[in-house]
Design a protein around this motif. Structure first.
Motif, short mmCIF file in Angstrom:
data_model
loop_
_atom_site.label_atom_id
_atom_site.label_comp_id
_atom_site.label_asym_id
_atom_site.label_seq_id
_atom_site.Cartn_x
_atom_site.Cartn_y
_atom_site.Cartn_z
N LEU A 199 34.15 27.93 -2.99
CA LEU A 199 35.38 27.99 -3.77
C LEU A 199 35.89 29.43 -3.88
O LEU A 199 37.08 29.69 -3.69
N ILE A 200 34.99 30.37 -4.13
CA ILE A 200 35.37 31.77 -4.28
C ILE A 200 35.77 32.39 -2.94
O ILE A 200 36.81 33.03 -2.83
N GLN A 201 34.94 32.18 -1.91
CA GLN A 201 35.19 32.83 -0.63
C GLN A 201 36.32 32.21 0.17
O GLN A 201 37.13 32.90 0.76
N LYS A 202 36.34 30.89 0.21
CA LYS A 202 37.33 30.21 1.06
C LYS A 202 38.52 29.69 0.25
O LYS A 202 39.45 29.13 0.81
N LYS A 203 38.41 29.78 -1.08
CA LYS A 203 39.47 29.27 -1.97
C LYS A 203 39.75 27.79 -1.70
O LYS A 203 40.87 27.32 -1.76
N GLU A 204 38.67 27.07 -1.36
CA GLU A 204 38.80 25.64 -1.04
C GLU A 204 37.90 24.85 -1.98
O GLU A 204 36.71 25.14 -2.11
N ASN A 205 38.47 23.86 -2.62
CA ASN A 205 37.72 23.01 -3.55
C ASN A 205 37.03 21.90 -2.76
O ASN A 205 37.62 20.87 -2.47
N THR A 206 35.76 22.11 -2.45
CA THR A 206 35.02 21.12 -1.67
C THR A 206 34.65 19.88 -2.49
O THR A 206 34.21 18.89 -1.93
#
Length: 177
Positions: free
Chosen positions: A163-170
């Motif tokens: 979430l922090i590195q890719k700004k993607e909510n897995t």
């Protein structure tokens, strides 16, 4: 966007979240049981722990079968990358740990003499089990429980890191759609 490429199946999502709630219930009841001497409360916790463990075992078997038939989302990282290997290690590690926790739990009920108490319905038949007197299978149950904590921490850390590195909510991959 094709959801089959970005999310787990509805069956897998349900199993994941029901198992999650049950596993946290197992952690709570397991820790609580260790602190109690033989009593009606400990007896009730054994019954609850056994019931929840049985359900987690069944759900895990169903989920393992679903691994072969349900669609899975695309990998988060390149297949040969360290992160993808770590992610898969945690993913499959959960299956191994859960299967062993359930198996050793069932065996411990027999080997520690707890089954007769559960069958009689009388908490006074519950044996007093001390840390020094654990059967090796029960001891492995306790040791592998620590592995479950480690996997949970790695699982949550992986979500947060992604979430922090890719700004993607897995979380969307394993949420209800």
């Amino acid at each position: 966007m094709d959801t089959s490429l970005s999310t787990y199946s509805t069956r897998t999502v349900w199993i994941h979240w029901v198992s999650t709630v049950l596993i946290f219930g197992l952690i709570f009841t397991g820790i609580k049981m260790e602190q109690l001497s033989v009593s009606t409360e400990k007896y009730f916790l054994y019954q609850l722990h056994f019931s929840m463990g049985s359900l987690v075992f069944l759900l895990t078997i169903i989920r393992i079968i679903a691994l072969f038939s349900d669609t899975k989302p695309k990998n988060l990282y390149p297949t040969k990358s360290f992160r993808e290997k770590l992610r898969k290690g945690v993913y499959y590690g959960f299956y191994l740990v859960i299967i062993w926790m359930c198996t050793s739990g069932f065996l411990s009920l027999v080997l520690e003499g707890i089954v007769p108490s559960l069958q009689s319905g009388n908490w006074k038949d519950l044996p007093e089990i001390s840390a020094d007197g654990f059967h090796p299978i029960m001891l492995s149950h306790h040791i592998i429980a620590k592995m479950m904590f480690l996997l949970l921490l790695l699982h949550i850390a992986g979500f947060i890191l992604h979430l922090i590195q890719k700004k993607e909510n897995t979380l969307k991959r394993i949420w209800f759609h």
